[in-house]
Scaffold this motif. Structure first.
Motif, PDB file in Angstrom:
ATOM      1  N   ILE B  93      -0.652   6.146  -2.593  1.00  0.00           N
ATOM      2  CA  ILE B  93      -1.831   6.994  -2.364  1.00  0.00           C
ATOM      3  C   ILE B  93      -1.524   8.047  -1.302  1.00  0.00           C
ATOM      4  O   ILE B  93      -1.992   9.171  -1.376  1.00  0.00           O
ATOM      5  CB  ILE B  93      -3.063   6.143  -1.952  1.00  0.00           C
ATOM      6  CG1 ILE B  93      -4.339   6.998  -1.894  1.00  0.00           C
ATOM      7  CG2 ILE B  93      -2.884   5.513  -0.581  1.00  0.00           C
ATOM      8  CD1 ILE B  93      -4.971   7.252  -3.199  1.00  0.00           C
ATOM      9  N   LYS B  94      -0.691   7.684  -0.324  1.00  0.00           N
ATOM     10  CA  LYS B  94      -0.407   8.626   0.770  1.00  0.00           C
ATOM     11  C   LYS B  94       0.370   9.822   0.239  1.00  0.00           C
ATOM     12  O   LYS B  94       0.127  10.963   0.634  1.00  0.00           O
ATOM     13  CB  LYS B  94       0.384   7.922   1.878  1.00  0.00           C
ATOM     14  CG  LYS B  94      -0.462   6.848   2.556  1.00  0.00           C
ATOM     15  CD  LYS B  94       0.065   6.462   3.914  1.00  0.00           C
ATOM     16  CE  LYS B  94      -0.893   5.517   4.618  1.00  0.00           C
ATOM     17  NZ  LYS B  94      -0.782   4.128   4.105  1.00  0.00           N
ATOM     18  N   HIS B  95       1.281   9.542  -0.690  1.00  0.00           N
ATOM     19  CA  HIS B  95       2.028  10.626  -1.334  1.00  0.00           C
ATOM     20  C   HIS B  95       1.083  11.500  -2.163  1.00  0.00           C
ATOM     21  O   HIS B  95       1.192  12.734  -2.145  1.00  0.00           O
ATOM     22  CB  HIS B  95       3.130  10.031  -2.209  1.00  0.00           C
ATOM     23  CG  HIS B  95       3.781  11.008  -3.140  1.00  0.00           C
ATOM     24  ND1 HIS B  95       4.531  12.077  -2.681  1.00  0.00           N
ATOM     25  CD2 HIS B  95       3.780  11.089  -4.494  1.00  0.00           C
ATOM     26  CE1 HIS B  95       4.971  12.777  -3.728  1.00  0.00           C
ATOM     27  NE2 HIS B  95       4.516  12.198  -4.834  1.00  0.00           N
ATOM     28  N   ALA B  98      -0.801  13.702   0.218  1.00  0.00           N
ATOM     29  CA  ALA B  98       0.014  14.721   0.900  1.00  0.00           C
ATOM     30  C   ALA B  98       1.369  14.790   0.210  1.00  0.00           C
ATOM     31  O   ALA B  98       2.375  14.305   0.728  1.00  0.00           O
ATOM     32  CB  ALA B  98       0.182  14.356   2.369  1.00  0.00           C
ATOM     33  N   PRO B  99       1.414  15.412  -0.991  1.00  0.00           N
ATOM     34  CA  PRO B  99       2.606  15.335  -1.843  1.00  0.00           C
ATOM     35  C   PRO B  99       3.862  15.889  -1.194  1.00  0.00           C
ATOM     36  O   PRO B  99       4.962  15.391  -1.466  1.00  0.00           O
ATOM     37  CB  PRO B  99       2.223  16.172  -3.062  1.00  0.00           C
ATOM     38  CG  PRO B  99       0.751  16.304  -3.018  1.00  0.00           C
ATOM     39  CD  PRO B  99       0.345  16.206  -1.584  1.00  0.00           C
ATOM     40  N   THR B 100       3.719  16.894  -0.356  1.00  0.00           N
ATOM     41  CA  THR B 100       4.934  17.484   0.204  1.00  0.00           C
ATOM     42  C   THR B 100       5.397  16.762   1.460  1.00  0.00           C
ATOM     43  O   THR B 100       6.596  16.607   1.684  1.00  0.00           O
ATOM     44  CB  THR B 100       4.721  18.978   0.522  1.00  0.00           C
ATOM     45  OG1 THR B 100       3.471  19.115   1.211  1.00  0.00           O
ATOM     46  CG2 THR B 100       4.712  19.816  -0.739  1.00  0.00           C
ATOM     47  N   GLU B 101       4.435  16.279   2.261  1.00  0.00           N
ATOM     48  CA  GLU B 101       4.823  15.638   3.528  1.00  0.00           C
ATOM     49  C   GLU B 101       5.404  14.243   3.293  1.00  0.00           C
ATOM     50  O   GLU B 101       6.383  13.863   3.912  1.00  0.00           O
ATOM     51  CB  GLU B 101       3.621  15.516   4.477  1.00  0.00           C
ATOM     52  CG  GLU B 101       3.217  16.837   5.122  1.00  0.00           C
ATOM     53  CD  GLU B 101       2.080  17.501   4.356  1.00  0.00           C
ATOM     54  OE1 GLU B 101       0.960  16.977   4.410  1.00  0.00           O
ATOM     55  OE2 GLU B 101       2.312  18.527   3.666  1.00  0.00           O
ATOM     56  N   ILE B 102       4.771  13.481   2.443  1.00  0.00           N
ATOM     57  CA  ILE B 102       5.219  12.104   2.262  1.00  0.00           C
ATOM     58  C   ILE B 102       5.898  11.950   0.908  1.00  0.00           C
ATOM     59  O   ILE B 102       5.279  12.160  -0.141  1.00  0.00           O
ATOM     60  CB  ILE B 102       4.039  11.119   2.416  1.00  0.00           C
ATOM     61  CG1 ILE B 102       3.562  11.168   3.874  1.00  0.00           C
ATOM     62  CG2 ILE B 102       4.467   9.702   2.047  1.00  0.00           C
ATOM     63  CD1 ILE B 102       2.234  10.542   4.103  1.00  0.00           C
ATOM     64  N   LYS B 103       7.183  11.602   0.967  1.00  0.00           N
ATOM     65  CA  LYS B 103       7.956  11.458  -0.271  1.00  0.00           C
ATOM     66  C   LYS B 103       8.265   9.983  -0.509  1.00  0.00           C
ATOM     67  O   LYS B 103       8.684   9.293   0.425  1.00  0.00           O
ATOM     68  CB  LYS B 103       9.281  12.225  -0.144  1.00  0.00           C
ATOM     69  CG  LYS B 103       9.092  13.736  -0.056  1.00  0.00           C
ATOM     70  CD  LYS B 103       8.775  14.325  -1.413  1.00  0.00           C
ATOM     71  CE  LYS B 103       8.700  15.853  -1.327  1.00  0.00           C
ATOM     72  NZ  LYS B 103       8.136  16.438  -2.549  1.00  0.00           N
TER      73      LYS B 103
END
Lengths: 254, 153, 395
Positions: B93-95, B98-103
Motif C-alpha cells: 500500500i505504501k508503494h 507513493a509510487p516513486t518514493e517507495i520501491k
C-alpha cells in the motif's frame, strides 16, 4: 437414493441454510436501522467465505498476510488464521495425525518419507463468523457481537478480558492479545471488505483456495460455488451458524 | 415515631437506604453507558467504525493493475494470471500511495517459487510440483521461467 | 514459542496452547460454594427449626458473608481490564450467563445476607450501641441506622421478615451456586463442562463444602474460646454433612458412569486425560482422599458407637478432607476443562506461577482473607452470647 434426488436434496438443504442466514439479515433491514459509513450499506451485505481444500497448497501466504495486515502478535503462538496439515489412514477417520508448525507461517517442511497409503491434505482455519455464535452469546458486556453485515467483531475498548468467549469458541479462533489484554480474533478484514477490497488472506492466496463471499449479493460467485459443490462447515453438530464453507472437507477434520 | 410507623421506623430507614442505592445506580448507569450502545444490537455502534478505521497494508490487485498495465498484458492467458500481485510481491500500500518514493524489493525466487512448487504429498495431485534439488542445478528459477508467465514456450 | 509448546502433546489448535483460566478461577466456585453451603446450613435452623444446629446459626451466616465478600475478588484479579468490570452492571448482556453474576451476587449479598444478618443482630447492635463509646459507638449507631427501637413488637416484626428472607434465601443460595455450575455446564464447545448435571453437582458439592467449613469454624472457635463443644450440635451437623455428601457423591458418579457408558466423540480424549494429567488431582485427591475416605469416616460414626473424643477427631479430619476434595473438584473442572484440545487430538498442561497476578500467592491470600474478615465480623458481631462488660472496660 438416486443421484438426481440426492443432488436435489443437497441443493435444497444448502438453499435452506442460505435463506436462514439471509432471513436473519432481512430482519436487520426491516428494523430500518441507520447506517454510519458512506458508500457502504451494512444491510446490503452478509459476509461469508468459501475454502476449497482441493486446491490449498499450504504455502502459508494467508497466515503471513493476516499477521501483517492485522498486526497479529507473532509470539508466542497466536493466529487469526492458520493452516493445519492432516495425515489420515483412509479407513481410520478418528485418528488423524495433525500438526500446524507455527500455524503454517513459515510454510511446511518437506517430508522425504511418504506413505503412499496415507491421505494428505491441508486445512486452513479462521473464525467461522457464525451468526448463532457461542462466543457472542457468552460475552457478559456486549464487547463482541455479530455486525449487521454478518461479521463477528470485538470492541477492544470495551472488552474486560474475562476470556469466557475464548472458552466458548468450538474452533479455537480466539486468543488474548498480550499487548492489550483484550480478546482478539479474525475481523474478516472488516477494514478492507467495507472498502470494496477482499481480505488479506484471499488477496494473497495464489490458488484461490479462499474466496470471500457476500451472501446477500445475488451476483456473487459464492452462490454458484455453493450450488455446484458439496460443502460442509466445521463441527456442524455445534449448530453455530458457521459461514465459512469448506469444499472437499474430510470427515477426519476437527 | 408515631402512628403505624411506630415499630417500623428502622425498616423504613433500611428501605430508604435501598431506594437511595438503586436510584444512585440508575443515575450512574444513565451517565456511564457509552453513546451509541444498542443502536444496532447489544454493543457500542462506534466499534464498527473502529474496526473500519484500521489502516490497509495490502493495496489490492486492482490498485496495482491501474499502473502496471504491461504486467497485466504479460500475464494474460498465463497460469499465474489469477494470482494477486501482492501474493508474491508482499504488502505494497505504501508503494501504491507513493509510487516513486517507495520501491518494492524484488522477491527471491528460490524462496518464493519453491514454497508453492516443491513436491509435497499434502499438495493437491494436479498441482505442478517438482523436486527442486533434481529439477535444476541450483540456478535461479527465473533463468528458464518468467514469473508472470511461467510456461516455457 | 518452543517453551510454550513444551507442554503440548499431540495436536492443539495454536490459540489453545495457553490456558485462559487458572487457579483464581478455581477459587471462585470454591468460595461461592462455601457461601451457598454455609447459608443453607444456617437456614436449617431458621426454616426447618432444627434446634440442635442452633449454635452454628449466626456463625454460618457470618461465614457466608465473609466468603461472599471475597468471592468476586479472584474474578476481578484475573480480568485483563479490572477497571472495566462495572460494564457488567452498565450493559449486562442478557444472553450471557456470566453477565448475570453481578446481579445474582448483589441480590444475594444485599437482600439475603446483609438484611438477614442485620435483622437477626439488630437487638444486639442497639444494645452495643448503648453500651459503647467513641468511634465504636458511632459504628454501632450507623449499623442500627440510628434507630434504637427494640420494642418487643419491632423485634417480632424483624423475626417475621427474617424468616421470610431465609425462605427466599434458600432458592437464592441454590441460584447463586447452581448458576456458577451453569457458567461451565452451558459451554457446548467443551465436553468436559457441557452437561446439565453440572449446576446440580456444583450445588451439592457446595452444600457439602459449606457444611464442612462451618463445622470446622465452629470447632476452631469453640476451642479458641475454651468452651465445651456442643456435641449434639456437632453430631447433627456431621450427620447432615454425611447425607449431603452421599447425594453429591452419587451425582458425581452418575455423571462419570454416564460419560463412560455414552462414550461420545470426546470420550477417548477425556479418558486419556483423566488417566494421565488429571490422575492425581481427580482420582487420588478428589475421588479417593477427598470423597471416599471422608464419606467412609462419617459413615463409620453413624454406624459405630464411639467416644466423644474419637468423634471430634473424625469430624475434624473428615471436614478437612472434604474441603480438600471439593477444592480438587473445582480444580479438575476448571483446569481439567482446558488441558485437552477441542480437536480431541492433543493435551497441554497448566503451569502455575507463584508471585504473579494470577499466581499461587494471590490465591493463598484470597483464601486467608475470608478468615480475617470472619474474625473482624465475629469481633463486631459476636455470634454467641457475651457477658455484658462493665462500662469503660475495653475488650
Amino acid at each position: 437414493m438416486n443421484p438426481d434426488r440426492r443432488a436435489f436434496l443437497q441443493k435444497t438443504g444448502k438453499l435452506l441454510v442460505l435463506s436462514a442466514s439471509a432471513s436473519v439479515a432481512w430482519e436487520a433491514i426491516v428494523a430500518g436501522r441507520p447506517e454510519t459509513a458512506e458508500n457502504y450499506k451494512m444491510s446490503d451485505h452478509w459476509w461469508g467465505m468459501v475454502i476449497d481444500i482441493d486446491v490449498c497448497i499450504g504455502c502459508g501466504n494467508c497466515v503471513r498476510a493476516c499477521k501483517v495486515e492485522n498486526d497479529v502478535p507473532r509470539e508466542p503462538l497466536f493466529f487469526r488464521t492458520w493452516v493445519e496439515r492432516y495425515q489420515v489412514t483412509p479407513d481410520d477417520l478418528e485418528h488423524p495425525t495433525v500438526d500446524s508448525p507455527n500455524g503454517g507461517y513459515d510454510g511446511f517442511p518437506v517430508q522425504d518419507k511418504v506413505d503412499e497409503k496415507v491421505k494428505h491434505f491441508y486445512v486452513p482455519k479462521l473464525c467461522n463468523h457464525c451468526h448463532q455464535s457461542p462466543c457472542v452469546q457468552v460475552c457478559p458486556v456486549g464487547a463482541t457481537f455479530v455486525s449487521p453485515d454478518g461479521v463477528v467483531l470485538v470492541d477492544k475498548t470495551y472488552c474486560l478480558g474475562c476470556r469466557y468467549c475464548v472458552q466458548a469458541c468450538p474452533y479455537g479462533c480466539r486468543f488474548i492479545d498480550p499487548r492489550t489484554q483484550t480478546v482478539d480474533k479474525c475481523t474478516l478484514c472488516y477494514h478492507r471488505i467495507t472498502k470494496g477490497l477482499t481480505t488479506a488472506c484471499c488477496e494473497t492466496c495464489p490458488t484461490g483456495a479462499r474466496q470471500l463471499g457476500d451472501l446477500k449479493n445475488p451476483k456473487d460467485p459464492i452462490h454458484e460455488f455453493l450450488r455446484d459443490h458439496h460443502v460442509l462447515v466445521l463441527k456442524p453438530q455445534m449448530a453455530t451458524g458457521a459461514k465459512v464453507y469448506y469444499n472437499g472437507l474430510d470427515g477426519s477434520v476437527r | 415515631m408515631s402512628g403505624w410507623l411506630k415499630d417500623k421506623g428502622h425498616l423504613a430507614r433500611m428501605a430508604g437506604l435501598f431506594a437511595f442505592g438503586i436510584t444512585a445506580f440508575l443515575v450512574f448507569r444513565w451517565v456511564m453507558v457509552p453513546p451509541g450502545f444498542g443502536l444496532y444490537g447489544h454493543y457500542r455502534a462506534g466499534a464498527l467504525d473502529d474496526a473500519r478505521a484500521r489502516p490497509l497494508q495490502y493495496a489490492g490487485r486492482a490498485e496495482c493493475e491501474g499502473c502496471h498495465t504491461d504486467i497485466v498484458e504479460a500475464r494474460q492467458g498465463s497460469r499465474h494470471a489469477r494470482i494477486g500481485c501482492e501474493a508474491c510481491h508482499g504488502p505494497l500500500i505504501k508503494h501504491a500511495q507513493a509510487p516513486t518514493e517507495i520501491k518494492p524489493t524484488r522477491p527471491d525466487g528460490r524462496v518464493l517459487c519453491v514454497r508453492c512448487h516443491e513436491t509435497n504429498p499434502w499438495k493437491p495431485k494436479g498441482f505442478p510440483q517438482v523436486k527442486v534439488a533434481d529439477h535444476s542445478d541450483n540456478g535461479p528459477c527465473t533463468a528458464c521461467h518468467k514469473a508472470h508467465a511461467p510456461k516455457i514456450s | 514459542m518452543e517453551s510454550v509448546l513444551q507442554s503440548v502433546q499431540g495436536f492443539m489448535y495454536p490459540n489453545e496452547v495457553e490456558l485462559q483460566w487458572g487457579i483464581l478461577i478455581v477459587l471462585y466456585p470454591f468460595t461461592t460454594g462455601l457461601v451457598a453451603g454455609a447459608f443453607i446450613l444456617a437456614s436449617l435452623e431458621r426454616v426447618f427449626n432444627v434446634e440442635a444446629v442452633k449454635p452454628t446459626y449466626r456463625l454460618a451466616l457470618l461465614t457466608a458473608l465473609a466468603f461472599l465478600l471475597v468471592a468476586p475478588l479472584p474474578l476481578q484479579l484475573h480480568l485483563g481490564h479490572p477497571e472495566r468490570s462495572l460494564e457488567m452492571y452498565l450493559t449486562p448482556h442478557t444472553e450471557s450467563a456470566m453477565a448475570m453474576f453481578g446481579f445474582v451476587y448483589l441480590w444475594y449479598l444485599m437482600v439475603v445476607l446483609v438484611l438477614e444478618i442485620w435483622l437477626d443482630y439488630r437487638k444486639d447492635i442497639v444494645l452495643m450501641w448503648r453500651d459503647s463509646s467513641g468511634p465504636t459507638r458511632w459504628l454501632y449507631g450507623a449499623m442500627a441506622l440510628w434507630s434504637d427501637n427494640i420494642s418487643p413488637a419491632s423485634l417480632a416484626l424483624d423475626d417475621r421478615i427474617g424468616r421470610a428472607l431465609t425462605v427466599i434465601g434458600i432458592p437464592s443460595a441454590f441460584l447463586l451456586h447452581g448458576y456458577v455450575g451453569f457458567i461451565f455446564g452451558s459451554v457446548k464447545a467443551n465436553p468436559w463442562w457441557s452437561t446439565p448435571l453440572m449446576p446440580i453437582v456444583f450445588l451439592f458439592s457446595a452444600i457439602v463444602s459449606g457444611i464442612a467449613a462451618v463445622m470446622l469454624v465452629y470447632m476452631v472457635t469453640a476451642w479458641w474460646r475454651e468452651r465445651a463443644f456442643d456435641m449434639g450440635c456437632l453430631d447433627t451437623v456431621a450427620r447432615y454433612l454425611f447425607y449431603a455428601f452421599l447425594i453429591d457423591f452419587s451425582l458425581e458418579m452418575l455423571d462419570l458412569i454416564h460419560r463412560i457408558y455414552e462414550a461420545d466423540e470426546s470420550f477417548r480424549a477425556l479418558d486419556f486425560m483423566v488417566h494421565t494429567r488429571l490422575y492425581t488431582s481427580q482420582v487420588l485427591v478428589q475421588i479417593l482422599a477427598g470423597t471416599i475416605v471422608p464419606l467412609g469416616m462419617l459413615g463409620l460414626t453413624q454406624l459405630v458407637q464411639m467416644s466423644e473424643k474419637a468423634r471430634r477427631r473424625i469430624y475434624a479430619m473428615a471436614g478437612v478432607l472434604t474441603l480438600i476434595g471439593v477444592f480438587a473438584m473445582r480444580w479438575n473442572v476448571v483446569i481439567g476443562g482446558q488441558l485437552f484440545s477441542k480437536s480431541f487430538l492433543g493435551y497441554t498442561s497448566y503451569k502455575m506461577n507463584f508471585a504473579t497476578r494470577e499466581g499461587l500467592l494471590p490465591a493463598i491470600l484470597l483464601l486467608i482473607l475470608p478468615f480475617v474478615i470472619l474474625a473482624v465480623l465475629i469481633r463486631l458481631l459476636p455470634p454467641w452470647k457475651v457477658q455484658r462488660r462493665g462500662a469503660g472496660v475495653s475488650g
